[in-house]
Design an enzyme around this catalytic site. Structure first.
Site, PDB file in Angstrom:
ATOM      1  N   LYS A   9     -52.493 -11.956  48.173  1.00  9.88           N
ATOM      2  CA  LYS A   9     -53.336 -11.088  48.279  1.00  9.88           C
ATOM      3  C   LYS A   9     -54.907 -11.796  49.019  1.00  9.88           C
ATOM      4  O   LYS A   9     -54.706 -12.935  48.870  1.00  9.88           O
ATOM      5  CB  LYS A   9     -53.749 -10.353  47.142  1.00  9.88           C
ATOM      6  CG  LYS A   9     -52.536  -9.278  46.742  1.00  9.88           C
ATOM      7  CD  LYS A   9     -53.419  -8.590  45.499  1.00  9.88           C
ATOM      8  CE  LYS A   9     -52.096  -7.581  44.908  1.00  9.88           C
ATOM      9  NZ  LYS A   9     -52.667  -6.775  43.806  1.00  9.88           N
ATOM     10  N   TYR A  49     -50.601   1.577  49.021  1.00 12.58           N
ATOM     11  CA  TYR A  49     -50.954   1.766  47.774  1.00 12.58           C
ATOM     12  C   TYR A  49     -50.799   3.361  47.353  1.00 12.58           C
ATOM     13  O   TYR A  49     -51.565   3.732  46.383  1.00 12.58           O
ATOM     14  CB  TYR A  49     -52.073   1.086  47.178  1.00 12.58           C
ATOM     15  CG  TYR A  49     -51.655  -0.312  46.844  1.00 12.58           C
ATOM     16  CD1 TYR A  49     -50.863  -0.705  45.765  1.00 12.58           C
ATOM     17  CD2 TYR A  49     -52.375  -1.309  47.167  1.00 12.58           C
ATOM     18  CE1 TYR A  49     -50.574  -1.865  45.276  1.00 12.58           C
ATOM     19  CE2 TYR A  49     -52.486  -2.760  46.834  1.00 12.58           C
ATOM     20  CZ  TYR A  49     -51.437  -3.150  45.924  1.00 12.58           C
ATOM     21  OH  TYR A  49     -51.214  -4.344  45.410  1.00 12.58           O
ATOM     22  N   PHE A  57     -59.416   3.272  40.440  1.00 13.74           N
ATOM     23  CA  PHE A  57     -59.496   2.180  41.169  1.00 13.74           C
ATOM     24  C   PHE A  57     -59.064   1.892  42.694  1.00 13.74           C
ATOM     25  O   PHE A  57     -59.198   0.965  43.529  1.00 13.74           O
ATOM     26  CB  PHE A  57     -58.996   0.780  40.368  1.00 13.74           C
ATOM     27  CG  PHE A  57     -57.456   0.940  40.233  1.00 13.74           C
ATOM     28  CD1 PHE A  57     -56.540   0.721  41.112  1.00 13.74           C
ATOM     29  CD2 PHE A  57     -57.145   1.495  38.702  1.00 13.74           C
ATOM     30  CE1 PHE A  57     -55.146   0.845  40.794  1.00 13.74           C
ATOM     31  CE2 PHE A  57     -55.614   1.518  38.381  1.00 13.74           C
ATOM     32  CZ  PHE A  57     -54.872   1.202  39.635  1.00 13.74           C
ATOM     33  N   ARG A  85     -41.554 -10.410  39.592  1.00 14.41           N
ATOM     34  CA  ARG A  85     -42.641  -9.923  38.866  1.00 14.41           C
ATOM     35  C   ARG A  85     -42.809 -10.831  37.663  1.00 14.41           C
ATOM     36  O   ARG A  85     -43.938 -11.061  37.054  1.00 14.41           O
ATOM     37  CB  ARG A  85     -42.176  -8.553  38.376  1.00 14.41           C
ATOM     38  CG  ARG A  85     -41.885  -7.603  39.515  1.00 14.41           C
ATOM     39  CD  ARG A  85     -42.692  -6.222  39.683  1.00 14.41           C
ATOM     40  NE  ARG A  85     -43.632  -5.740  38.500  1.00 14.41           N
ATOM     41  CZ  ARG A  85     -44.634  -5.010  38.918  1.00 14.41           C
ATOM     42  NH1 ARG A  85     -45.137  -4.936  39.910  1.00 14.41           N
ATOM     43  NH2 ARG A  85     -45.272  -4.556  37.678  1.00 14.41           N
ATOM     44  N   THR A  91     -50.364  -7.620  35.234  1.00 14.61           N
ATOM     45  CA  THR A  91     -51.408  -7.466  36.279  1.00 14.61           C
ATOM     46  C   THR A  91     -52.723  -8.217  36.139  1.00 14.61           C
ATOM     47  O   THR A  91     -53.280  -8.370  37.181  1.00 14.61           O
ATOM     48  CB  THR A  91     -51.554  -5.801  36.264  1.00 14.61           C
ATOM     49  OG1 THR A  91     -50.238  -5.305  36.451  1.00 14.61           O
ATOM     50  CG2 THR A  91     -52.323  -5.234  37.513  1.00 14.61           C
ATOM     51  N   ARG A 102     -50.380 -15.269  38.698  1.00 13.42           N
ATOM     52  CA  ARG A 102     -51.840 -14.539  38.271  1.00 13.42           C
ATOM     53  C   ARG A 102     -52.636 -15.326  37.240  1.00 13.42           C
ATOM     54  O   ARG A 102     -53.554 -15.292  37.402  1.00 13.42           O
ATOM     55  CB  ARG A 102     -51.318 -13.056  38.055  1.00 13.42           C
ATOM     56  CG  ARG A 102     -51.087 -12.375  39.161  1.00 13.42           C
ATOM     57  CD  ARG A 102     -50.383 -11.165  38.620  1.00 13.42           C
ATOM     58  NE  ARG A 102     -50.566  -9.995  39.767  1.00 13.42           N
ATOM     59  CZ  ARG A 102     -49.841  -8.890  39.819  1.00 13.42           C
ATOM     60  NH1 ARG A 102     -49.256  -8.702  38.745  1.00 13.42           N
ATOM     61  NH2 ARG A 102     -49.769  -7.931  40.767  1.00 13.42           N
ATOM     62  N   ASN A 112     -55.760 -10.402  41.747  1.00 14.54           N
ATOM     63  CA  ASN A 112     -55.004 -11.086  41.149  1.00 14.54           C
ATOM     64  C   ASN A 112     -53.891 -11.561  41.666  1.00 14.54           C
ATOM     65  O   ASN A 112     -52.776 -11.739  41.311  1.00 14.54           O
ATOM     66  CB  ASN A 112     -54.475  -9.765  40.088  1.00 14.54           C
ATOM     67  CG  ASN A 112     -53.733  -8.673  40.955  1.00 14.54           C
ATOM     68  OD1 ASN A 112     -53.740  -8.689  41.794  1.00 14.54           O
ATOM     69  ND2 ASN A 112     -53.121  -7.866  39.945  1.00 14.54           N
ATOM     70  N   HIS A 115     -48.991  -9.678  44.994  1.00 12.56           N
ATOM     71  CA  HIS A 115     -48.266  -8.310  44.849  1.00 12.56           C
ATOM     72  C   HIS A 115     -46.765  -8.408  44.533  1.00 12.56           C
ATOM     73  O   HIS A 115     -46.371  -9.313  45.409  1.00 12.56           O
ATOM     74  CB  HIS A 115     -48.674  -7.283  45.696  1.00 12.56           C
ATOM     75  CG  HIS A 115     -47.572  -6.132  45.719  1.00 12.56           C
ATOM     76  ND1 HIS A 115     -47.790  -4.955  45.086  1.00 12.56           N
ATOM     77  CD2 HIS A 115     -46.796  -5.814  46.752  1.00 12.56           C
ATOM     78  CE1 HIS A 115     -46.765  -4.048  45.169  1.00 12.56           C
ATOM     79  NE2 HIS A 115     -46.148  -4.839  46.205  1.00 12.56           N
ATOM     80  N   GLU A 126     -41.596  -0.702  50.923  1.00 14.24           N
ATOM     81  CA  GLU A 126     -42.513  -1.750  51.090  1.00 14.24           C
ATOM     82  C   GLU A 126     -42.130  -2.929  52.150  1.00 14.24           C
ATOM     83  O   GLU A 126     -42.791  -3.249  52.926  1.00 14.24           O
ATOM     84  CB  GLU A 126     -42.962  -2.345  49.838  1.00 14.24           C
ATOM     85  CG  GLU A 126     -43.741  -1.511  49.032  1.00 14.24           C
ATOM     86  CD  GLU A 126     -44.038  -2.249  47.596  1.00 14.24           C
ATOM     87  OE1 GLU A 126     -44.707  -1.573  46.846  1.00 14.24           O
ATOM     88  OE2 GLU A 126     -43.612  -3.125  47.249  1.00 14.24           O
TER      89      GLU A 126
HETATM   90  P1  ATP Z   1     -48.834  -4.806  42.340  1.00 12.07           P
HETATM   91  O1  ATP Z   1     -48.570  -3.484  42.538  1.00 12.07           O
HETATM   92  O2  ATP Z   1     -50.157  -5.215  43.189  1.00 12.07           O
HETATM   93  O3  ATP Z   1     -47.921  -5.861  42.235  1.00 12.07           O
HETATM   94  P2  ATP Z   1     -49.021  -4.278  39.373  1.00 12.07           P
HETATM   95  O4  ATP Z   1     -47.830  -3.554  39.796  1.00 12.07           O
HETATM   96  O5  ATP Z   1     -49.057  -5.475  38.608  1.00 12.07           O
HETATM   97  O6  ATP Z   1     -49.675  -4.975  40.692  1.00 12.07           O
HETATM   98  P3  ATP Z   1     -50.369  -1.550  39.573  1.00 12.07           P
HETATM   99  O7  ATP Z   1     -50.558  -1.124  38.339  1.00 12.07           O
HETATM  100  O8  ATP Z   1     -49.140  -1.278  40.731  1.00 12.07           O
HETATM  101  O9  ATP Z   1     -49.984  -3.271  39.076  1.00 12.07           O
HETATM  102  O10 ATP Z   1     -51.668  -1.953  40.275  1.00 12.07           O
HETATM  103  C1  ATP Z   1     -51.798  -2.194  41.734  1.00 12.07           C
HETATM  104  C2  ATP Z   1     -52.832  -3.192  41.902  1.00 12.07           C
HETATM  105  O11 ATP Z   1     -54.082  -2.511  41.682  1.00 12.07           O
HETATM  106  C3  ATP Z   1     -53.106  -4.345  40.812  1.00 12.07           C
HETATM  107  O12 ATP Z   1     -52.213  -5.354  41.219  1.00 12.07           O
HETATM  108  C4  ATP Z   1     -54.497  -4.614  41.003  1.00 12.07           C
HETATM  109  O13 ATP Z   1     -54.778  -5.278  42.131  1.00 12.07           O
HETATM  110  C5  ATP Z   1     -55.255  -3.319  41.197  1.00 12.07           C
HETATM  111  N1  ATP Z   1     -55.447  -2.665  39.871  1.00 12.07           N
HETATM  112  C6  ATP Z   1     -54.644  -2.264  38.794  1.00 12.07           C
HETATM  113  N2  ATP Z   1     -55.063  -1.771  37.814  1.00 12.07           N
HETATM  114  C7  ATP Z   1     -56.396  -1.864  37.935  1.00 12.07           C
HETATM  115  C8  ATP Z   1     -57.811  -1.538  36.953  1.00 12.07           C
HETATM  116  N3  ATP Z   1     -57.858  -1.084  35.913  1.00 12.07           N
HETATM  117  N4  ATP Z   1     -58.818  -1.757  37.867  1.00 12.07           N
HETATM  118  C9  ATP Z   1     -59.064  -2.534  39.074  1.00 12.07           C
HETATM  119  N5  ATP Z   1     -57.885  -2.825  39.758  1.00 12.07           N
HETATM  120  C10 ATP Z   1     -56.692  -2.472  39.269  1.00 12.07           C
HETATM  121 MG    MG Z   2     -47.604  -2.157  41.346  1.00 12.83          MG
END
Ligand code: ATP
Ligand code: MG
Length: 138
Positions: A9, A49, A57, A85, A91, A102, A112, A115, A126
């Site tokens: 990222k 996304y 968010f 993962r 996350t 992370r 973080n 992705h 994706e």
């Molecule tokens: P990713 O999809 O990026 O691999 P993830 O699957 O662990 O991450 P998701 O729940 O899909 O988490 O959220 C997507 C992204 O949105 C997170 O990686 C983070 O950058 C952001 N995000 C998630 N939760 C929050 C939150 N509570 N506040 C701010 N940003 C968030």
């Molecule tokens: Mg995700």
């Protein structure tokens, strides 16, 4: 063999952690089948996304993801989706296990560092979103 989609990222690219993250990917046994640096537009980040569009968010996340260049990759390994993962960690970097990317490179739940696709269906979407029509090497 399985393929998954990964992003280094904008926070991690700006902090010049790209090389170390790629090293960790290769040391973990993944083959990198495609890789490209991309500065996403806001619209591309929103499309990527889209599953999160109702979340509070979402505006901040898509602004962050379009704030600078990212590195997008196709990774291949046995059980690649779960394996990537696991290497990324939780996350929220504050909750991520020691030794995860992370934990080491993430700064906040939003910034973080990486992705990874969370299921075969999302990996297919994706990979196609960022590598449309490309025969992945190998
Ligand atoms: P990713 O999809 O990026 O691999 P993830 O699957 O662990 O991450 P998701 O729940 O899909 O988490 O959220 C997507 C992204 O949105 C997170 O990686 C983070 O950058 C952001 N995000 C998630 N939760 C929050 C939150 N509570 N506040 C701010 N940003 C968030
Ligand atoms: Mg995700």
């Amino acid at each position: 063999m399985e393929r998954t989609f990964a992003i280094i990222k904008p926070d991690a690219v700006a902090a010049r952690h790209t090389g170390r993250i790629i090293q960790r990917i290769e040391e973990a046994g993944f083959q990198i089948r495609a890789m490209r640096m991309r500065h996403l537009s806001k619209a591309e980040a929103e499309g990527f996304y889209a599953v999160h569009r109702e979340r509070p968010f979402f505006p901040s996340l898509t602004t962050f993801m379009s704030s600078g260049p990212s590195v997008v990759m196709a990774l291949e390994a046995p059980d690649a989706i779960r394996k990537w993962r696991t290497l990324m960690g939780a996350t929220d970097p504050a909750k991520a296990d020691a030794g995860t990317l992370r934990k080491e490179f993430g700064r906040s739940i939003e910034n973080n560092a990486t992705h990874g696709s969370d299921a075969p269906e999302t990996a297919a979407f994706e990979l196609g979103y960022f590598f449309p029509g490309i025969d992945l090497i190998g």
